[in-house]
Design an enzyme around this catalytic site. Structure first.
Site, PDB file in Angstrom:
ATOM      1  N   ASN A   1      -9.965   0.008  -0.585  1.00  0.00           N
ATOM      2  CA  ASN A   1      -8.509   0.027  -0.504  1.00  0.00           C
ATOM      3  C   ASN A   1      -7.943  -0.577  -1.782  1.00  0.00           C
ATOM      4  O   ASN A   1      -8.055  -1.777  -2.014  1.00  0.00           O
ATOM      5  CB  ASN A   1      -8.057  -0.777   0.724  1.00  0.00           C
ATOM      6  CG  ASN A   1      -6.546  -0.762   0.938  1.00  0.00           C
ATOM      7  OD1 ASN A   1      -5.788  -0.392   0.042  1.00  0.00           O
ATOM      8  ND2 ASN A   1      -6.113  -1.169   2.109  1.00  0.00           N
TER       9      ASN A   1
ATOM     10  N   HIS B   1      -3.277   7.349   1.973  1.00  0.00           N
ATOM     11  CA  HIS B   1      -3.683   6.037   1.486  1.00  0.00           C
ATOM     12  C   HIS B   1      -5.114   5.773   1.937  1.00  0.00           C
ATOM     13  O   HIS B   1      -5.470   6.003   3.094  1.00  0.00           O
ATOM     14  CB  HIS B   1      -2.740   4.972   2.043  1.00  0.00           C
ATOM     15  CG  HIS B   1      -3.202   3.576   1.830  1.00  0.00           C
ATOM     16  ND1 HIS B   1      -3.640   3.113   0.609  1.00  0.00           N
ATOM     17  CD2 HIS B   1      -3.308   2.529   2.685  1.00  0.00           C
ATOM     18  CE1 HIS B   1      -3.987   1.843   0.719  1.00  0.00           C
ATOM     19  NE2 HIS B   1      -3.798   1.461   1.968  1.00  0.00           N
TER      20      HIS B   1
ATOM     21  N   CYS C   1       0.807  -1.225   0.000  1.00  0.00           N
ATOM     22  CA  CYS C   1       0.000   0.000   0.000  1.00  0.00           C
ATOM     23  C   CYS C   1       0.838   1.272   0.000  1.00  0.00           C
ATOM     24  O   CYS C   1       0.352   2.336  -0.388  1.00  0.00           O
ATOM     25  CB  CYS C   1      -0.958   0.002   1.188  1.00  0.00           C
ATOM     26  SG  CYS C   1      -2.107  -1.393   1.184  1.00  0.00           S
TER      27      CYS C   1
END
Length: 325
Positions: free
Chosen positions: A282, A252, A115
């Site tokens: 996500n 993020h 990520c």
């Protein structure tokens, strides 16, 4: 004193057509829209079509970033693709995108920091440009996380989606002050002691399979806010700025509770936070460039704005980048 800065020329993004809502997921596993929304802030996510790959999404985002920058594709001499879901074990998916763009020179490679990948990739491209190893870079974050999810695990399959985002960076001369356009400061961190908290239980060397994503959600949440604020404060120190100076915070997009808690701890006003987690979920390395492109295209992020990027991912890896648009 003049310095070389990696200046953003344009950005772009791409999403699969298929929308998977919380209601759709409630028909697949024991969950509900209320349960997902309350714990994550996610309402829907995009899922790649059969046969649609990370390279397909990354290429489309790259083409849109190139068009946005108004440059000749042949002037790109560096491609850094952040992904944890490559098309093949090898070659790098960046090389596939390079070929599809019609490029036969320069360098292209993948970077794996899950990520945190887009922040790591931006920092890597910045180093190449500052040191004269390239003049114009294409930085991409692209993922097809739907391919590594256990669709019977309600704690993880509700969180992730697919997508891609890209940015064009060019080496330009700046004055060496915080008023310069481009990347101003970066800070990256890793700590392998936390591997078991967020990982994929497969790989060519270990199991000869792709494997599925596994996560200890409460443990990740416990560490996330402190780690995120650590690197952001380091970036503030490098650039000699404060939270009040930030125009836009683009974190993020993992979980709205983490985003909100981080902004509060740093003293960043809620109206400065760009959040797309509700519609994208996500998307790992793609989440920051996806959110960035949304904020640029809807007119929020404007030339001269001070933009803070931040991410944390499996490994653990985490990092922050401060840039002036």
């Amino acid at each position: 004193m003049s310095v070389t800065r990696a200046v953003v020329l344009g950005c772009g993004s791409a999403l699969p057509d298929r929308v998977l809502t919380n209601a759709d997921l409630a028909e697949m596993v024991d969950t509900s829209d209320e349960w997902i929304l309350q714990r994550t802030g996610i309402r829907e996510r995009r899922i790649a079509a059969p046969g649609q790959t990370t390279a397909d999404l990354g290429l489309k985002a790259a083409q849109r970033a190139i068009a946005d920058a108004g440059i000749d594709v042949g002037t790109i001499d560096l491609i850094v693709l952040a992904t944890a879901t490559p098309d093949n074990t090898f070659p790098a998916t960046a090389v596939t995108i390079q070929e599809r763009l019609g490029l036969t020179s320069g360098v292209a490679f993948d970077l794996q920091a899950v990520c945190s990948g887009f922040v790591f990739a931006t920092t890597t491209a910045d180093a190449y440009l500052k040191n004269g190893l390239a003049k114009r870079a294409l930085v991409i974050g692209a993922e097809t996380f739907s391919r590594i999810l256990d669709w019977e695990d309600r704690t993880t399959c509700v969180l992730f989606g697919d997508g891609a985002g890209a940015m064009i960076l060019e080496a330009q001369t700046g004055e060496g002050t915080v008023d310069d356009r481009g990347v101003l400061a970066t800070k990256l961190r890793s700590d392998g002691r936390h591997k078991e908290k967020l990982f994929v239980d497969g790989g060519p060397s270990s199991t000869q399979t792709v494997g599925h994503l596994r996560m200890q959600g409460r443990e990740v949440f416990k560490y996330a806010v402190a780690m995120i604020t650590d690197v952001i404060e380091a970036v503030f120190d490098q650039a000699q700025v404060s939270a009040d100076d930030i125009d836009w915070f683009i974190p993020h997009q993992a979980n709205k509770r983490i985003i909100d808690a981080s902004a509060r701890k740093l003293g960043i006003a809620e109206e400065k936070v760009v959040s797309t987690v509700d519609r994208h979920g996500n998307t790992s390395a793609a989440s920051i460039p996806l959110a960035l492109d949304v904020a640029v295209k809807d007119g929020r992020v404007k030339r001269g704005d001070l933009v803070l990027l931040e991410a944390m991912g499996g490994g653990f890896t985490w990092g922050a980048t401060l840039l002036r648009w």
